[in-house]
Design a protein around this motif. Structure first.
Motif, mmCIF file in Angstrom:
data_model
loop_
_atom_site.group_PDB
_atom_site.id
_atom_site.type_symbol
_atom_site.label_atom_id
_atom_site.label_comp_id
_atom_site.label_asym_id
_atom_site.label_seq_id
_atom_site.Cartn_x
_atom_site.Cartn_y
_atom_site.Cartn_z
ATOM 1 N N ASP A 1 0.836 -1.205 0.000
ATOM 2 C CA ASP A 1 0.000 0.000 0.000
ATOM 3 C C ASP A 1 0.873 1.257 0.000
ATOM 4 O O ASP A 1 0.648 2.203 -0.771
ATOM 5 C CB ASP A 1 -0.916 -0.049 1.240
ATOM 6 C CG ASP A 1 -1.905 1.108 1.263
ATOM 7 O OD1 ASP A 1 -2.095 1.745 0.206
ATOM 8 O OD2 ASP A 1 -2.472 1.380 2.339
ATOM 9 N N MET A 2 1.886 1.259 0.842
ATOM 10 C CA MET A 2 2.758 2.438 0.904
ATOM 11 C C MET A 2 3.597 2.571 -0.367
ATOM 12 O O MET A 2 3.787 3.678 -0.875
ATOM 13 C CB MET A 2 3.658 2.365 2.147
ATOM 14 C CG MET A 2 2.886 2.595 3.448
ATOM 15 S SD MET A 2 3.958 2.842 4.883
ATOM 16 C CE MET A 2 4.636 1.214 5.067
ATOM 17 N N LEU A 3 4.097 1.429 -0.856
ATOM 18 C CA LEU A 3 4.872 1.479 -2.101
ATOM 19 C C LEU A 3 4.032 2.062 -3.235
ATOM 20 O O LEU A 3 4.514 2.881 -4.030
ATOM 21 C CB LEU A 3 5.356 0.070 -2.486
ATOM 22 C CG LEU A 3 6.498 -0.525 -1.662
ATOM 23 C CD1 LEU A 3 6.744 -1.977 -2.080
ATOM 24 C CD2 LEU A 3 7.775 0.287 -1.807
ATOM 25 N N ASP A 4 2.763 1.650 -3.291
ATOM 26 C CA ASP A 4 1.872 2.152 -4.350
ATOM 27 C C ASP A 4 1.736 3.668 -4.244
ATOM 28 O O ASP A 4 1.759 4.384 -5.253
ATOM 29 C CB ASP A 4 0.492 1.489 -4.245
ATOM 30 C CG ASP A 4 0.546 0.010 -4.621
ATOM 31 O OD1 ASP A 4 1.562 -0.406 -5.209
ATOM 32 O OD2 ASP A 4 -0.414 -0.725 -4.301
ATOM 33 N N GLN A 5 1.579 4.139 -3.018
ATOM 34 C CA GLN A 5 1.377 5.585 -2.856
ATOM 35 C C GLN A 5 2.642 6.378 -3.173
ATOM 36 O O GLN A 5 2.591 7.482 -3.690
ATOM 37 C CB GLN A 5 0.890 5.882 -1.436
ATOM 38 C CG GLN A 5 -0.493 5.277 -1.191
ATOM 39 C CD GLN A 5 -1.222 5.949 -0.050
ATOM 40 O OE1 GLN A 5 -1.180 7.166 0.091
ATOM 41 N NE2 GLN A 5 -1.909 5.152 0.751
ATOM 42 N N ILE A 6 3.791 5.776 -2.823
ATOM 43 C CA ILE A 6 5.060 6.444 -3.157
ATOM 44 C C ILE A 6 5.288 6.418 -4.668
ATOM 45 O O ILE A 6 5.914 7.315 -5.228
ATOM 46 C CB ILE A 6 6.249 5.719 -2.471
ATOM 47 C CG1 ILE A 6 6.105 5.713 -0.947
ATOM 48 C CG2 ILE A 6 7.582 6.370 -2.845
ATOM 49 C CD1 ILE A 6 7.035 4.725 -0.249
ATOM 50 N N GLY A 7 4.810 5.339 -5.271
ATOM 51 C CA GLY A 7 5.076 5.145 -6.693
ATOM 52 C C GLY A 7 6.338 4.333 -6.930
ATOM 53 O O GLY A 7 6.971 4.457 -7.986
ATOM 54 N N ALA A 8 6.734 3.547 -5.941
ATOM 55 C CA ALA A 8 7.907 2.688 -6.092
ATOM 56 C C ALA A 8 7.452 1.290 -6.472
ATOM 57 O O ALA A 8 6.400 0.829 -6.030
ATOM 58 C CB ALA A 8 8.694 2.642 -4.787
ATOM 59 N N SER A 9 8.263 0.628 -7.293
ATOM 60 C CA SER A 9 7.834 -0.696 -7.751
ATOM 61 C C SER A 9 8.257 -1.796 -6.788
ATOM 62 O O SER A 9 7.657 -2.860 -6.776
ATOM 63 C CB SER A 9 8.383 -0.974 -9.152
ATOM 64 O OG SER A 9 9.786 -0.892 -9.128
ATOM 65 N N SER A 10 9.310 -1.548 -6.017
ATOM 66 C CA SER A 10 9.727 -2.580 -5.078
ATOM 67 C C SER A 10 10.435 -1.939 -3.881
ATOM 68 O O SER A 10 10.882 -0.784 -3.954
ATOM 69 C CB SER A 10 10.679 -3.569 -5.751
ATOM 70 O OG SER A 10 11.948 -2.962 -5.908
ATOM 71 N N VAL A 11 10.527 -2.715 -2.808
ATOM 72 C CA VAL A 11 11.253 -2.228 -1.632
ATOM 73 C C VAL A 11 12.700 -1.932 -2.003
ATOM 74 O O VAL A 11 13.281 -0.937 -1.590
ATOM 75 C CB VAL A 11 11.184 -3.279 -0.495
ATOM 76 C CG1 VAL A 11 12.067 -2.856 0.669
ATOM 77 C CG2 VAL A 11 9.746 -3.476 -0.043
ATOM 78 N N ARG A 12 13.260 -2.820 -2.805
ATOM 79 C CA ARG A 12 14.673 -2.671 -3.154
ATOM 80 C C ARG A 12 14.949 -1.317 -3.818
ATOM 81 O O ARG A 12 16.023 -0.731 -3.635
ATOM 82 C CB ARG A 12 15.067 -3.820 -4.096
ATOM 83 C CG ARG A 12 16.545 -3.956 -4.354
ATOM 84 C CD ARG A 12 17.263 -4.568 -3.147
ATOM 85 N NE ARG A 12 18.653 -4.873 -3.475
ATOM 86 C CZ ARG A 12 19.418 -5.672 -2.772
ATOM 87 N NH1 ARG A 12 18.937 -6.247 -1.674
ATOM 88 N NH2 ARG A 12 20.668 -5.902 -3.119
ATOM 89 N N ASP A 13 13.973 -0.814 -4.559
ATOM 90 C CA ASP A 13 14.156 0.489 -5.224
ATOM 91 C C ASP A 13 14.453 1.597 -4.218
ATOM 92 O O ASP A 13 15.110 2.595 -4.544
ATOM 93 C CB ASP A 13 12.897 0.866 -6.012
ATOM 94 C CG ASP A 13 12.744 0.029 -7.276
ATOM 95 O OD1 ASP A 13 13.668 -0.747 -7.569
ATOM 96 O OD2 ASP A 13 11.696 0.158 -7.934
ATOM 97 N N LEU A 14 13.939 1.435 -3.012
ATOM 98 C CA LEU A 14 14.094 2.499 -2.017
ATOM 99 C C LEU A 14 15.494 2.507 -1.408
ATOM 100 O O LEU A 14 15.864 3.428 -0.685
ATOM 101 C CB LEU A 14 13.042 2.350 -0.918
ATOM 102 C CG LEU A 14 11.594 2.444 -1.410
ATOM 103 C CD1 LEU A 14 10.627 2.269 -0.254
ATOM 104 C CD2 LEU A 14 11.344 3.778 -2.109
ATOM 105 N N PHE A 15 16.266 1.467 -1.685
ATOM 106 C CA PHE A 15 17.650 1.426 -1.206
ATOM 107 C C PHE A 15 18.611 1.901 -2.295
ATOM 108 O O PHE A 15 19.779 1.523 -2.314
ATOM 109 C CB PHE A 15 18.011 0.006 -0.753
ATOM 110 C CG PHE A 15 17.360 -0.405 0.548
ATOM 111 C CD1 PHE A 15 18.031 -0.250 1.755
ATOM 112 C CD2 PHE A 15 16.070 -0.916 0.570
ATOM 113 C CE1 PHE A 15 17.434 -0.617 2.952
ATOM 114 C CE2 PHE A 15 15.464 -1.282 1.764
ATOM 115 C CZ PHE A 15 16.145 -1.134 2.964
ATOM 116 N N ALA A 16 18.093 2.733 -3.190
ATOM 117 C CA ALA A 16 18.858 3.131 -4.365
ATOM 118 C C ALA A 16 20.151 3.859 -4.014
ATOM 119 O O ALA A 16 21.097 3.871 -4.807
ATOM 120 C CB ALA A 16 17.998 4.015 -5.264
ATOM 121 N N GLN A 17 20.198 4.476 -2.827
ATOM 122 C CA GLN A 17 21.420 5.203 -2.476
ATOM 123 C C GLN A 17 22.607 4.273 -2.255
ATOM 124 O O GLN A 17 23.751 4.702 -2.335
ATOM 125 C CB GLN A 17 21.203 5.986 -1.173
ATOM 126 C CG GLN A 17 20.336 7.221 -1.282
ATOM 127 C CD GLN A 17 20.434 8.019 0.014
ATOM 128 O OE1 GLN A 17 21.403 8.708 0.251
ATOM 129 N NE2 GLN A 17 19.429 7.903 0.846
#
Lengths: 509, 457
Positions: free
Chosen positions: B11-27
């Motif tokens: 649900d949160m990923l959808d609202q952020i617009g991220a396709s996966s959790v891993r995407d959020l570790f992009a740094q």
């Protein structure tokens, strides 16, 4: 967005304990001395002549007084996204275990044969931390994260002294964004502190690092990600630069929550690291301790660690005190043992998958929070050029709203409590972001909790425009009104005890 | 974890617009992610399984509740009133990290009441919230004295707790560093165990920042003329730092009354369980003089008015001088500490009152003297410095023909934890440091004497 409701905090108008009770009331009695016990008279030069000016209350009165005080402490009753401290669920199972006499009523000088249970838990938890960090040995003597940083400085001193280089290895390098304890402990240990400024990308440049590091560098102390939620992608290069100069490099894992299970300090090349068990590993922080700074290092540094270390043998667990190269004691005994047991309990209840999932959640929740905060007018994300998702926390700024309304981050913090929300963490010193606040969603709170928190921020932002005085004079529904802070730096008015208060403010006391 | 519920992350990923959790570790660069898989013991997901694991292990310990314990030396077995456990276990106190002066008003008031009641026992106006331990408190106090005097030598008793002394040395040394402090030991009078005043005077000079002594001292001895020590230090321009056991202050003179400048001590006796040494904390106190207050390293809680007439609140005074405010330029350093024990201490002192402190002091004194007289009658057993100590005393076993280790090994199966073996540290033969407190009944002490008689045969 929902309209958050104001709450009314408990308000007891509770007097200071010295104002309670009456002569002769007792809260604690002792057994009548047995007839065979001798009466003892101390010499007049050392015997107490006066009667200490302590309150006299019954047990129930004491209990009621402190229950009133606990009720006037927001604590965990609302939602706390207190960044850099990583609010955790503190399991009651662990509390139950810690209050058992098998832990509460044992003495560290008991023969190790009588302490096999606690030694086993500490040993097993050491292994858990070794796996999470890649380090070779942990010790739990440090009383908190800052004390673990101090442990690093003491280990570094012993290491360089053993090599005959302490007279020349005199500098510690860190960044201006590192927790204040890093430079403070290094200075206390006698090192000259070099603070690197941040570049626009949020971390010091490699050029700045290379310019600062030399054969005078004893150690580098750094956290990553930092409190802005920014991860330094050049950290391996930092390690290389440190190693090339012969310096030690220490990973301050204050913000481990967002990367636990993902990174290994050893694989990245660090010589040592620390974990704050009172935050990351679910042991209660207790309003500022007892905390634990678990300090771990490589085999090369292990001889310099504070003693004792716990050793497993064929016949059980023993304490190894015979460590001639040890830096000496950082603190008496082996650390806040119950807190270590609670951290062990947390790690066992999570397991490897749970720990990995918790870091996932903390990063997802933070970015969800960022997404919603970005929609509130007047708020700015630190380092706006960095568009990549932040780690488990993000530093924000109220500067645009402050310029528009004059309502600042301290005013917000005070007002939040009126909605049952713990005031936010602003920033460690120095404030390199104006009017800062640093929320951290962590993995404890539900999405509804996070939404409520953000709704309160939006509500106060709206109030700042419509009725700024309402915010500036907050809180309105707390146990007391806004405390006037001008006495705190004035020697003629501050009063750290009731004695001092009576002396200085007798007319109003 | 609330957000581990099905669908919450998505649900949160959808609202952020991220396709996966891993995407959020992009740094994090790909080659930074760990290669070695975690190797942790199996998860204990249920409360029952976790409880069983914890209790299975903890029950391998033998406790001072089920055995008769005479160990002290930095952690002491005292009665902890049940109300103290209730209050320090309150979630509001135990888990909250930091609010504001208003939202944490109750906790701040409890902190102020800790300082206020301890100040009443010490007869001093300033008491800082506790630091990590007594040894750490002494270390910080010595460095305060260094800053106050500009001198870099401290005199400490020869008969110091090796544990505390090691901590002190960590805070003062090594000598290669510019800000190091030289730790000089002052001899003890072998007849009394007290400071040798001649040696003290000989070592006092214009380079001494402070004289540190304890009352009662590590080996339980009482300095009967503390004002003379303080006067000698003052005459040499040095600060007097005293370490006191707060439980002694119902019967022993308050250090504020005999010339102490900075006072330190343990908080564990004030309602904190031994916790295998995890109950320690240390206080620092002084007179309310700005030159002292400006040298404190941690949290000083002051009472203050609020915007509402006649109302008071609490906040941190002189806060910018600590390392949170001033980083490496702060007065020493501080961090998360042992503040929950300040609340334990506030409750404990509130329960005791002046009569409670007088009674516990007398109780400890008379029980200790009774134990000394019983032990001194045992063939082969000799009490050093009889009738001059508080709570702890040294027992010599040379004439028993057995080592302390052997004697303690023999006591243990009898359900007795004998005193701490100090044979290696005291140079007075086979000696143990025994601790007797209010928890020991006269019958307990006779039981000890009877068993010691048997094992020393």
């Amino acid at each position: 967005m929902t309209q958050p409701r104001e709450i009314q905090a408990a308000r007891w108008n509770e007097p200071v304990i010295h104002q309670l009770g009456r002569a002769g009331a007792r809260g604690q009695r002792f057994p009548t001395p047995e007839a065979e016990l001798p009466a003892v008279t101390l010499p007049g030069s050392i015997a107490r002549a006066d009667r200490p000016d302590l309150p006299e209350l019954t047990e129930f009165e004491v209990q009621r007084h402190f229950l009133h005080l606990s009720q006037m402490t927001l604590g965990m009753m609302g939602v706390s996204l207190f960044g850099t401290c990583t609010m955790k669920y503190n399991s009651k199972t662990a509390e139950y275990a810690a209050q058992r006499p098998e832990l509460a009523e044992i003495h560290p000088y008991q023969h190790p044969d009588t302490l096999q249970g606690v030694l086993e838990i500490l040993h097993d938890f050491d292994l858990i931390l070794r796996s999470l960090s890649g380090m070779d040995q942990f010790v739990f003597q440090a009383g908190g994260g800052a004390d673990a940083a101090y442990t690093m400085t003491a280990v570094a001193r012993a290491y360089w002294a053993d090599r005959g280089e302490l007279a020349t290895r005199t500098e510690m390098v860190t960044s201006i964004q590192a927790h204040p304890c890093n430079p403070a402990t290094a200075a206390a240990a006698g090192f000259k502190v070099v603070n690197l400024p941040l570049e626009e990308n949020g971390y010091p440049s490699l050029d700045a690092l290379k310019a600062a590091v030399s054969d005078r560098t004893a150690l580098i102390m750094i956290n990553n990600p930092d409190d802005m939620g920014i991860y330094n992608p050049e950290i391996k290069e930092w390690v290389r630069v440190a190693k090339e100069a012969g310096a030690l490099i220490f990973y301050d894992h204050a913000n481990f929550n967002g990367v636990m299970g993902k990174l290994s300090a050893r694989e990245l090349g660090f010589d040592a690291c620390m974990f704050m068990l009172h935050k990351t590993f679910g042991a209660p922080k207790a309003g500022g301790g007892p905390a634990v700074g678990a300090y771990g290092c490589t085999e090369e540094l292990a001889p310099y660690m504070p003693a004792p270390l716990i050793v497993k043998t064929e016949n059980g667990y023993r304490l190894d005190e015979d460590r001639p190269k040890s830096c000496g004691k950082i603190r008496e005994f082996w650390g806040n043992v119950p807190q270590v047991v609670k951290a062990y309990a947390w790690a066992r209840s999570m397991g490897a998958e749970g720990i990995d999932l918790a870091s996932d959640i903390s990063v997802v929740a933070n970015n969800y929070m960022d997404h919603r905060l970005a929609q509130i007018d007047g708020l700015a994300r630190s380092n706006p050029d960095i568009t990549a998702p932040r780690m488990e926390m993000t530093r924000w700024s109220l500067a645009p709203l402050f310029e528009e309304t004059g309502v600042g981050t301290m005013d917000f913090a005070n007002r939040m409590a009126d909605f049952g929300i713990d005031p936010w963490w602003m920033s460690h010193e120095p404030w390199i972001v104006p009017e800062p606040f640093t929320p951290e969603a962590g993995e404890l709170w539900s999405k509804a909790d996070i939404d409520l928190w953000i709704d309160v921020v939006a509500k106060i932002a709206q109030e700042a425009r419509e009725n700024p005085e309402r915010v500036k004079t907050a809180p309105h529904n707390q146990p007391v009104a806004q405390v006037k802070g001008d006495v705190f730096e004035d020697a003629s008015t501050w009063a750290m005890t009731w004695r001092a208060y009576q002396r200085k403010h007798a007319a109003s006391a | 974890m609330a957000l581990s519920a099905p669908g919450a992350i998505q649900d949160m990923l959808d609202q952020i617009g991220a396709s996966s959790v891993r995407d959020l570790f992009a740094q994090i660069p790909q080659d930074h992610f760990r290669k070695e898989p975690l190797n942790l013991p199996p998860q204990l997901a249920s409360e029952m399984a976790l409880k069983r694991d914890l209790l299975t292990k903890l029950k391998k310990n033998r406790t001072c509740e089920d055995n008769l314990n005479f160990l002290g030396a930095g952690v002491w077995q005292h009665h902890v009133p049940a109300v103290v456990d209730e209050i320090v276990g309150r979630t509001e106190f135990a888990t909250n990290v930091w609010g504001s002066y208003q939202s944490d008003h109750g906790r701040n008031q409890a902190w102020f009441e800790f300082s206020s009641q301890l100040g009443a026992l010490l007869n001093l106006d300033v008491v800082q919230l506790p630091v990590y331990s007594w040894g750490c408190a002494i270390g910080h106090a010595i460095r305060m004295a260094q800053r106050l005097t500009g001198r870099s030598k401290v005199l400490v008793p020869q008969y110091s707790d090796p544990e505390r002394l090691s901590v002190i040395r960590t805070y003062c040394q090594p000598s290669e560093m510019e800000n190091h402090i030289q730790v000089v030991l002052v001899a003890a009078d072998p007849a009394t165990g007290r400071l040798d005043m001649d040696d003290l005077r000989a070592k006092l000079g214009p380079d001494v920042a402070a004289v540190y002594f304890e009352n009662p001292a590590y080996l339980g001895t009482i300095e009967e003329t503390p004002a003379d020590i303080a006067a000698a230090a003052r005459a040499a321009g040095a600060e007097t730092i005293v370490g006191v056991d707060p439980l002694s202050l119902g019967v022993l003179a308050a250090p504020g009354d005999y010339g102490a400048d900075i006072v330190t001590g343990p908080v564990q006796p004030l309602g904190v369980h031994m916790n295998c040494g995890g109950g320690v904390g240390g206080f620092i106190a002084s007179r309310d003089e700005e030159r002292y207050v400006r040298e404190y390293n941690g949290f000083l809680v002051s009472i203050a008015p609020t915007r509402r007439d006649g109302e008071f609140g609490f906040g941190l005074a002189a806060a910018h001088q600590n390392s949170y405010g001033s980083r490496e330029h702060g007065k020493d350093w501080t961090g998360n500490s042992t503040y929950l024990w300040a609340i334990a201490g506030a409750v404990y002192m509130g329960l005791m009152g002046p009569d409670g402190f007088r009674e516990i002091g007398q109780s400890i004194l008379s029980r200790g003297r009774y134990a000394q007289s019983l032990l001194d009658q045992i063939p082969g057993v000799r009490v050093l410095w009889r009738d001059t100590t508080f709570k702890e005393f040294v027992v010599n076993f040379d004439d028993a023909g057995k080592t302390v280790a052997e004697i303690n090994d023999a006591l243990r199966p009898r359900g007795i934890f004998g005193g701490k073996d100090i044979s290696d540290e005291l140079a007075q033969g086979q000696c143990a440091l025994y601790c007797v407190t209010e928890v020991h009944s006269a019958a307990d002490l006779r039981h000890l004497a009877q068993n010691l008689t048997e094992v020393c045969k």
